[in-house]
Motif scaffolding. Structure first.
Motif, PDB file in Angstrom:
ATOM      1  N   THR A 185       0.835  -1.212   0.000  1.00  0.00           N
ATOM      2  CA  THR A 185       0.000   0.000   0.000  1.00  0.00           C
ATOM      3  C   THR A 185       0.862   1.251   0.000  1.00  0.00           C
ATOM      4  OG1 THR A 185      -0.071   0.215   2.399  1.00  0.00           O
ATOM      5  CG2 THR A 185      -1.768  -1.184   1.386  1.00  0.00           C
ATOM      6  N   GLY A 186       0.287   2.328  -0.472  1.00  0.00           N
ATOM      7  CA  GLY A 186       1.029   3.591  -0.458  1.00  0.00           C
ATOM      8  C   GLY A 186       0.149   4.782  -0.792  1.00  0.00           C
ATOM      9  N   VAL A 187       0.676   5.941  -0.473  1.00  0.00           N
ATOM     10  CA  VAL A 187      -0.009   7.204  -0.716  1.00  0.00           C
ATOM     11  C   VAL A 187       0.980   8.127  -1.430  1.00  0.00           C
ATOM     12  CG1 VAL A 187      -1.210   9.163   0.336  1.00  0.00           C
ATOM     13  CG2 VAL A 187      -1.204   6.936   1.484  1.00  0.00           C
ATOM     14  N   ALA A 188       0.491   8.849  -2.425  1.00  0.00           N
ATOM     15  CA  ALA A 188       1.293   9.918  -3.020  1.00  0.00           C
ATOM     16  C   ALA A 188       0.438  11.163  -3.044  1.00  0.00           C
ATOM     17  CB  ALA A 188       1.734   9.547  -4.432  1.00  0.00           C
ATOM     18  N   GLU A 189       1.016  12.243  -2.592  1.00  0.00           N
ATOM     19  CA  GLU A 189       0.217  13.464  -2.500  1.00  0.00           C
ATOM     20  C   GLU A 189       1.029  14.654  -2.968  1.00  0.00           C
ATOM     21  OE1 GLU A 189      -2.495  13.990   0.729  1.00  0.00           O
ATOM     22  OE2 GLU A 189      -1.886  16.068   1.028  1.00  0.00           O
ATOM     23  N   HIS A 190       0.334  15.596  -3.573  1.00  0.00           N
ATOM     24  CA  HIS A 190       0.954  16.851  -3.981  1.00  0.00           C
ATOM     25  C   HIS A 190       0.176  17.991  -3.353  1.00  0.00           C
ATOM     26  CE1 HIS A 190       3.010  19.819  -6.302  1.00  0.00           C
ATOM     27  NE2 HIS A 190       1.972  20.135  -7.022  1.00  0.00           N
ATOM     28  N   ARG A 191       0.890  18.868  -2.655  1.00  0.00           N
ATOM     29  CA  ARG A 191       0.254  20.035  -2.054  1.00  0.00           C
ATOM     30  C   ARG A 191       1.292  21.129  -1.971  1.00  0.00           C
ATOM     31  NH1 ARG A 191      -0.458  17.493   4.031  1.00  0.00           N
ATOM     32  NH2 ARG A 191       1.726  17.014   4.370  1.00  0.00           N
ATOM     33  N   ARG A 192       0.828  22.346  -1.692  1.00  0.00           N
ATOM     34  CA  ARG A 192       1.743  23.484  -1.819  1.00  0.00           C
ATOM     35  C   ARG A 192       2.492  23.814  -0.540  1.00  0.00           C
ATOM     36  NH1 ARG A 192      -1.079  28.345  -3.984  1.00  0.00           N
ATOM     37  NH2 ARG A 192       0.998  29.219  -3.707  1.00  0.00           N
ATOM     38  N   THR A 193       1.869  23.657   0.608  1.00  0.00           N
ATOM     39  CA  THR A 193       2.616  23.819   1.859  1.00  0.00           C
ATOM     40  C   THR A 193       2.319  22.599   2.715  1.00  0.00           C
ATOM     41  OG1 THR A 193       0.886  24.925   3.131  1.00  0.00           O
ATOM     42  CG2 THR A 193       2.299  26.344   1.807  1.00  0.00           C
ATOM     43  N   HIS A 194       3.088  22.456   3.793  1.00  0.00           N
ATOM     44  CA  HIS A 194       2.901  21.279   4.630  1.00  0.00           C
ATOM     45  C   HIS A 194       1.514  21.211   5.242  1.00  0.00           C
ATOM     46  CE1 HIS A 194       7.249  21.262   4.228  1.00  0.00           C
ATOM     47  NE2 HIS A 194       7.219  20.005   4.603  1.00  0.00           N
ATOM     48  N   ALA A 195       0.911  22.356   5.482  1.00  0.00           N
ATOM     49  CA  ALA A 195      -0.389  22.341   6.164  1.00  0.00           C
ATOM     50  C   ALA A 195      -1.565  22.507   5.213  1.00  0.00           C
ATOM     51  CB  ALA A 195      -0.434  23.438   7.223  1.00  0.00           C
ATOM     52  N   SER A 196      -1.294  22.637   3.923  1.00  0.00           N
ATOM     53  CA  SER A 196      -2.414  22.930   3.028  1.00  0.00           C
ATOM     54  C   SER A 196      -3.134  21.650   2.635  1.00  0.00           C
ATOM     55  CB  SER A 196      -1.927  23.673   1.782  1.00  0.00           C
ATOM     56  OG  SER A 196      -1.001  22.916   1.057  1.00  0.00           O
ATOM     57  N   PHE A 197      -4.346  21.822   2.128  1.00  0.00           N
ATOM     58  CA  PHE A 197      -5.093  20.709   1.575  1.00  0.00           C
ATOM     59  C   PHE A 197      -4.319  20.095   0.408  1.00  0.00           C
ATOM     60  CE2 PHE A 197      -9.198  20.930   3.625  1.00  0.00           C
ATOM     61  CZ  PHE A 197      -9.687  19.661   3.371  1.00  0.00           C
ATOM     62  N   ALA A 198      -4.587  18.841   0.156  1.00  0.00           N
ATOM     63  CA  ALA A 198      -3.987  18.207  -1.012  1.00  0.00           C
ATOM     64  C   ALA A 198      -4.429  18.937  -2.270  1.00  0.00           C
ATOM     65  CB  ALA A 198      -4.422  16.751  -1.096  1.00  0.00           C
ATOM     66  N   HIS A 199      -3.534  19.056  -3.213  1.00  0.00           N
ATOM     67  CA  HIS A 199      -3.988  19.411  -4.558  1.00  0.00           C
ATOM     68  C   HIS A 199      -4.548  18.122  -5.174  1.00  0.00           C
ATOM     69  CE1 HIS A 199      -4.219  21.507  -8.356  1.00  0.00           C
ATOM     70  NE2 HIS A 199      -3.702  20.454  -8.917  1.00  0.00           N
ATOM     71  N   VAL A 200      -3.719  17.091  -5.210  1.00  0.00           N
ATOM     72  CA  VAL A 200      -4.167  15.761  -5.648  1.00  0.00           C
ATOM     73  C   VAL A 200      -3.575  14.733  -4.685  1.00  0.00           C
ATOM     74  CG1 VAL A 200      -4.148  14.036  -7.491  1.00  0.00           C
ATOM     75  CG2 VAL A 200      -4.214  16.473  -8.076  1.00  0.00           C
ATOM     76  N   ALA A 201      -4.369  13.755  -4.322  1.00  0.00           N
ATOM     77  CA  ALA A 201      -3.871  12.651  -3.497  1.00  0.00           C
ATOM     78  C   ALA A 201      -4.242  11.336  -4.168  1.00  0.00           C
ATOM     79  CB  ALA A 201      -4.458  12.711  -2.095  1.00  0.00           C
ATOM     80  N   VAL A 202      -3.303  10.403  -4.151  1.00  0.00           N
ATOM     81  CA  VAL A 202      -3.539   9.081  -4.748  1.00  0.00           C
ATOM     82  C   VAL A 202      -3.219   8.033  -3.691  1.00  0.00           C
ATOM     83  CG1 VAL A 202      -2.795   7.442  -6.515  1.00  0.00           C
ATOM     84  CG2 VAL A 202      -2.987   9.881  -7.077  1.00  0.00           C
ATOM     85  N   VAL A 203      -4.138   7.104  -3.490  1.00  0.00           N
ATOM     86  CA  VAL A 203      -3.845   5.976  -2.595  1.00  0.00           C
ATOM     87  C   VAL A 203      -3.892   4.693  -3.417  1.00  0.00           C
ATOM     88  CG1 VAL A 203      -4.807   7.166  -0.599  1.00  0.00           C
ATOM     89  CG2 VAL A 203      -6.226   5.562  -1.877  1.00  0.00           C
ATOM     90  N   ALA A 204      -3.052   3.744  -3.025  1.00  0.00           N
ATOM     91  CA  ALA A 204      -2.969   2.516  -3.802  1.00  0.00           C
ATOM     92  C   ALA A 204      -2.789   1.313  -2.893  1.00  0.00           C
ATOM     93  CB  ALA A 204      -1.784   2.596  -4.781  1.00  0.00           C
ATOM     94  N   ALA A 205      -3.410   0.217  -3.285  1.00  0.00           N
ATOM     95  CA  ALA A 205      -3.208  -1.076  -2.621  1.00  0.00           C
ATOM     96  C   ALA A 205      -3.125  -2.114  -3.734  1.00  0.00           C
ATOM     97  CB  ALA A 205      -4.361  -1.383  -1.674  1.00  0.00           C
ATOM     98  N   VAL A 206      -2.011  -2.818  -3.781  1.00  0.00           N
ATOM     99  CA  VAL A 206      -1.741  -3.677  -4.928  1.00  0.00           C
ATOM    100  C   VAL A 206      -1.257  -5.053  -4.458  1.00  0.00           C
ATOM    101  CG1 VAL A 206      -0.346  -3.932  -7.024  1.00  0.00           C
ATOM    102  CG2 VAL A 206      -1.114  -1.660  -6.315  1.00  0.00           C
ATOM    103  N   ASP A 207      -1.819  -6.115  -5.066  1.00  0.00           N
ATOM    104  CA  ASP A 207      -1.326  -7.481  -4.817  1.00  0.00           C
ATOM    105  C   ASP A 207      -0.654  -7.994  -6.079  1.00  0.00           C
ATOM    106  OD1 ASP A 207      -2.411  -8.338  -2.119  1.00  0.00           O
ATOM    107  OD2 ASP A 207      -4.209  -7.534  -3.099  1.00  0.00           O
TER     108      ASP A 207
END
Ligand SMILES: Cc1cc2nc3c(=O)[nH]c(=O)nc-3n(C[C@H](O)[C@H](O)[C@H](O)COP(=O)(O)OP(=O)(O)OC[C@H]3O[C@@H](n4cnc5c(N)ncnc54)[C@H](O)[C@@H]3O)c2cc1C
Lengths: 290, 737
Positions: A185-207
């Motif tokens: 499993t994993g998460v990848a996220e892009h946002r502008r500051t550490h405290a800001s809302f995600a611009h885009v977030a992707v979560v994944a779970a793969v077998d």
């Protein structure tokens, strides 16, 4: 009365101690608002986005607490907070995914109050939990005086701030599937500051079995009116295309809106990059920070 | 020297007293009705329901303010449009107040504000100077939209351009910023027989006193302004705002104290903005890299009320940067737009100039194939005083020494080697940027003076009064120590009084980095004058020549005779200090890494070497550097008030949309100071409040442009602040994706 820092419109407050009392209160006032962690509701009230005549604080309802784990599912009571999941309230690979995801949400004071169910109810298009719910086909359990019903995330989440919740309904729990011991499993996220809302977030779970991807769950938040499961990207992965093919395909799964600081093309591009990065991390052991 | 801050215990234990904390019996609370349209005719305003709501004491509209004068202009141009305290017939920026509700508490005031119904007929807006200049009708009937059009320096000769080895030309944008002090604006007005007592979160209490008195037709003596603890100001708290006039009127009419505490949403919508310039820069250099000419054209969007129209002139005055350039010319236009007024924000006109000049220097260096640091070095001012073509006299400095020190801390050679390696072998683009600045501190003619008074008390203590007004600059720590130093007594024997027009008769407040430079120098003078006065008094009492009376830490002696100054009380001495402005300067450097796929900028190192003249308290100055450089990072990377096509801010989620840098955004820092004394200041001090806002943006943007230089197809000219990931990504691909 003096000046207070919070200036909501007038409302009545009830603090039921049981689920039945909560449902009765909600039934009596169709425009009532549920108060869970309050991290979004209080802000909306302060901004006078709406003026519910009644606020039902469900914080004291014991039936909404706790995590229940059985062989196939993990049931998160509606009062399970971000911080509970961050600290490992759920075992196994699902717990790992939830803990990693929680760490991306806002900052610690907000995580110590905000709830998983409240996040789904608020339905911010970029909320991390909505991506998890979409990816894993979470089942949202709703209760009202009229009875119970369960909706999959894809039917529950409608659009920015909009859900299938009906007046009088309370989310009592959200159920997620247990992930196998070998699920990565994993998460990848892009946002502008550490405290800001995600611009885009992707979560994944793969077998995987050998080099082959045999099961994939991908969820994307911030790239459509509400979070979506990335079916096309999953398909590309299951077809053996690897992270790059999944990244190419995710464009079919999303539908970004323009932001003051990001146009649609950029958001599409970001979603593709994040999908590729998180999958590379899971499949190729490439640990480049996403 | 670094003193422990006296004010910290109070402030960090929640015992600060801000306007919102004041307990005033019978105090009512005000809320303003602020339509979220940028430009509209106000065809009607229905307040009947609001007036009848429970707990509501008054709903004021423009009709109720007939006898009230216009909001006083801070900027004295001719032909200025009138600024009415509440909108009369046309809303000209989103959030401009059309009515004020006064109620028992803020909740009820907002309930009623929501029940006021304005009848608005929307008109096309003018979000920026270019749109405003193209509009067919003026924003105010009978008044020009260009409220200021000023040239500084002589136009650059055609031959200079023609003879230059290189000429660079570029358009640059200074986005609108929201000053965003932790505490927004706040005022409490208590009516008094024949006058007012006003508590206000303000930078310039004496001007507020005069402004309110003028608007309400009172004698200045009838208005007392008291400034309690202030949670930051950054330039946004000097004017007499329309809301202040309205609250004062409400207090007078209702004969009750009335308070208004601006909330974050109001502040983001309707408080003053900073920056907001469209710039066109042209620079020339000869083949050796000597800069021969700078021409800077600024169109400043000054919002719907020209309270800050003088600020962009600062940009023109500073257009030479740190360089000895024979021909410098600036044309500054201030243009009315349908946005909240643009006013001073930390740096106030100097960041805009430094950004333009320092971007231009890098462009010249690229065109000449010269190292950008070397080009700077060749052009730095070396002889002082130095008169610039746009009318500044730089007082003192060793600019090259600051550059040397900055390079030691930046280690550009190491980074350049890494940059080359990455360009060969692959890796995230890395860039190095440098920026020099010279700014002006102390103020402009009219405020280049300050008043102080020091009094010896019968109890052995001293009271020091000064016309500055702290908004967080540690005056309680620094000023008593400064006075105590002159008197030769322990600092805790000196009590500071400021921010109260009844206690200190005159003053010019705190902005333009003037507190220590002007107020400190005035206190220094007053303390010295007290010593002289005490010696004279003792000499007269004792019948000896004053030359034979010595002062030693509050004890006067002449031969066998001795007395404490306390025995001479009451004894006080005033001092009015005036001087030309001072010119702090410094060199900033940044190393950045770019995520080539997402466009995110990661600052790997930030270097600041500032020269504030003689430093009196290193801890305080360090804090000023940290704060200002963080706000500089905010401008470079995060902050912006995005507007729709009419000028309505797109900030629906408040500070979730207006991104401020937090502690987590602060990059690894390497800071140092040099200290060439200010020749016109008895303390040797120059102002230290604004440096980082000036130095950081060009250093960071130059570094990002440098990183892009190594990326095939990238176009650094597409970079504009804030460097959002989307902007950088677009520049990376040369706008081609
Ligand atoms: C500064 C800040 C930053 C934030 N950053 C992020 C972020 O990066 N990512 C992110 O995902 N979130 C972020 N949030 C939102 C945060 O995660 C909230 O906690 C969450 O969205 C709502 O959960 P809550 O329990 O606080 O709900 P509340 O605020 O109590 O309620 C939110 C809404 O959901 C409804 N509701 C709540 N619980 C139920 C229920 N059981 N049944 C029916 N309706 C219900 C309420 O009526 C209300 O309309 C941020 C919030 C703030 C203030």
């Amino acid at each position: 009365m003096g000046w207070g820092p919070v200036k909501p419109p007038p409302f009545d407050l009830v603090q039921p101690g049981t689920l039945v009392e909560a449902l009765v209160a909600l039934d009596a006032e169709p425009d009532a608002a549920v108060l869970a962690g309050g991290q979004s509701l209080l802000q909306d009230l302060r901004w006078r986005r709406f003026a519910p005549p009644l606020v039902v604080d469900v914080g004291g309802v014991a039936e909404l607490r706790g995590v229940t784990v059985d062989d196939d599912t993990v049931r998160l009571g509606a009062l399970v907070r971000h911080v509970d999941l961050e600290r490992g309230a759920v075992p196994g690979p699902l717990g790992t995914l939830l803990a990693e995801t929680a760490g991306w949400i806002a900052h610690p004071p907000i995580r110590s109050r905000g709830t998983f169910a409240g996040s789904l109810a608020w339905a911010h298009p970029a909320a991390e939990w909505t991506a998890v719910a979409a990816a894993l086909d979470a089942q949202v359990e709703l209760a009202s005086r009229a009875g119970y019903r369960t909706l999959p995330a894809a039917e529950f989440l409608h659009g920015p701030g909009a859900t299938a919740r009906r007046p009088g309904e309370l989310i009592i729990a959200v159920t997620l599937p247990v992930l196998g011991e070998g699920t990565a499993t994993g998460v990848a996220e892009h946002r502008r500051t550490h405290a800001s809302f995600a611009h885009v977030a992707v979560v994944a779970a793969v077998d995987t079995e050998g080099d082959e991807v045999v099961r994939a769950h991908l969820g994307v938040a911030g790239a459509a009116p509400t979070a979506r499961r990335a079916h096309a990207a999953e398909e590309a992965l299951l077809d053996g295309g690897g992270p790059a093919a999944a990244a190419d395909a995710v464009g079919e799964d999303i539908d970004p809106v323009e932001h003051p600081h990001a146009d649609v093309d950029y958001t599409r591009h970001v979603a593709a990059v994040l999908v590729r990065r998180v999958l590379e991390r899971l499949l190729d052991g490439d640990r480049e920070a996403a | 020297m670094t003193l422990a801050r006296v004010e910290d215990r109070r402030l960090v234990t929640g015992r600060g007293r801000f306007v919102a904390d004041l307990v005033e019996p019978g105090c009512l609370e005000a809320a303003f009705v602020r339509p979220r349209v940028a430009h509209a005719d106000l065809a009607g305003l229905d307040v009947t329901v609001a007036r009848s709501m429970p707990g509501v004491h008054a709903v004021l509209t423009a009709d109720d303010l007939g006898g009230v004068d216009d909001v006083p202009a801070l900027f004295g141009g001719d032909d200025l449009p009138p600024w009415r305290p509440l909108v009369v017939d046309r809303v000209r920026h989103a959030g401009e107040p059309v009515a004020c509700v006064v109620a028992d508490d803020r909740h009820r005031a907002e309930d009623a504000a929501g029940a006021v119904v304005p009848d608005l007929r929307e008109l096309p807006g003018r979000p920026d100077a270019a749109t405003a200049l193209a509009a067919d009708a003026p924003l105010y009937d009978g008044h020009r939209d260009v409220v200021l059009d000023q040239e500084l320096g002589e136009p650059v000769a055609e031959a200079t351009w023609a003879d230059a080895a290189v000429v660079v030309e570029t358009d640059l944008r200074q986005q609108l910023l929201a000053p965003t002090s932790l505490e927004a604006r706040a005022i409490l007005v208590r009516p008094e027989p024949g006058g007012l007592t006003v508590w206000c979160s303000h930078q310039y209490p004496h001007a507020l006193r005069d402004g309110l008195a003028a608007a309400l037709g009172l004698d200045t003596g009838a208005v007392r302004v008291v400034v309690p603890d202030v949670g930051g100001a950054f330039g946004g708290k000097s004017p007499t705002f329309p809301e202040y006039v309205v609250v004062a009127v409400a207090a007078q009419r209702l004969r009750r104290p009335v308070r208004w505490v601006e909330d974050r949403t109001e502040a983001l919508w309707a408080a003053t903005r900073g920056r907001g310039q469209a710039q066109r820069l042209r620079m020339a250099a000869d083949a050796e890299g000597r800069i021969t000419a700078i021409d800077l054209h600024v169109d400043a969007a000054i919002g719907a009320h020209p309270v800050g129209a003088g600020i962009p002139v600062q940009t023109g005055l500073a257009a030479s940067g740190a360089y000895a350039v024979p021909e410098v010319h600036a044309r500054i236009r201030a243009v009315l737009t349908t946005t909240a007024p643009t006013f001073a924000y930390r740096g106030a006109g100097r960041p805009e100039a430094a950004y333009a000049v320092e971007r231009g220097v890098d462009l010249l260096a690229r065109r000449l194939g010269l190292d950008a640091v070397e080009l700077r070095r060749r052009n730095l001012v070396r002889d002082f005083p130095h008169d610039t073509p746009t009318g500044r006299r730089y007082d003192s400095g060793d600019y090259a020494a600051a550059l040397d020190r900055a390079l030691e801390l930046l280690e550009p050679d190491t980074w350049r080697a890494e940059q080359a390696r990455r360009r060969d072998e692959g890796g995230r683009p890395l860039g190095v940027g440098v920026a020099c600045y010279v700014e002006r501190s102390g103020g402009e003619p009219g405020i280049l003076e300050e008043y102080a008074v020091v009094e010896a008390r019968g109890d052995g203590g001293f009271v020091a009064g000064v016309g500055t007004s702290s908004t967080g600059q540690s005056h309680e720590t620094v000023f008593p120590a400064l006075v105590a130093g002159v008197l030769g007594v322990a600092p805790d024997r000196v009590r500071l009084v400021e921010g109260d027009t009844a206690a200190v008769p005159e003053g010019h407040g705190s902005f333009a980095s003037r507190s220590l430079q002007m107020g400190g120098a005035a206190l220094h003078g007053a303390a010295g004058a007290l010593v002289v006065a005490a010696r004279e008094r003792a000499a007269a009492d004792w019948g000896v020549d004053v030359a034979h009376v010595g002062w030693d830490g509050g004890t006067l002696r002449s031969g066998e005779r001795e007395t404490s100054v306390a025995a001479l009380a009451p004894l006080c001495a005033e001092h009015r200090f005036s001087s030309p402005p001072a010119f702090p300067y410094g060199v900033y450097g940044a190393v950045v890494e770019i995520d080539p796929e997402l466009g995110s900028v990661d600052v790997l190192r930030l270097v600041a070497v500032d020269d504030y003249g003689t430093v009196v308290d290193h801890g305080v100055v360090h804090g000023q550097t940290l704060g200002s450089l963080t706000q500089g990072l905010g401008q470079a990377l995060y902050e912006d008030v995005p507007l729709d096509a009419d000028g309505v801010p797109r900030l629906e989620q408040g500070l979730l949309d207006y991104l401020l840098p937090t502690a987590a955004e602060i990059p690894p820092l390497r800071l140092d100071e040099t200290a060439v004394p200010a020749p016109d200041n008895p303390l040797g001090a120059k102002g230290a409040g604004e440096a980082g806002c000036i130095g950081v943006p060009p250093a960071v943007v130059n570094a990002v442009a440098d990183a892009l230089d190594g990326v095939p197809g990238a176009d650094p000219s597409l970079l504009a602040m804030p460097l959002t990931p989307a902007t950088v990504w677009n520049a990376l691909w040369g706008g081609a994706r």
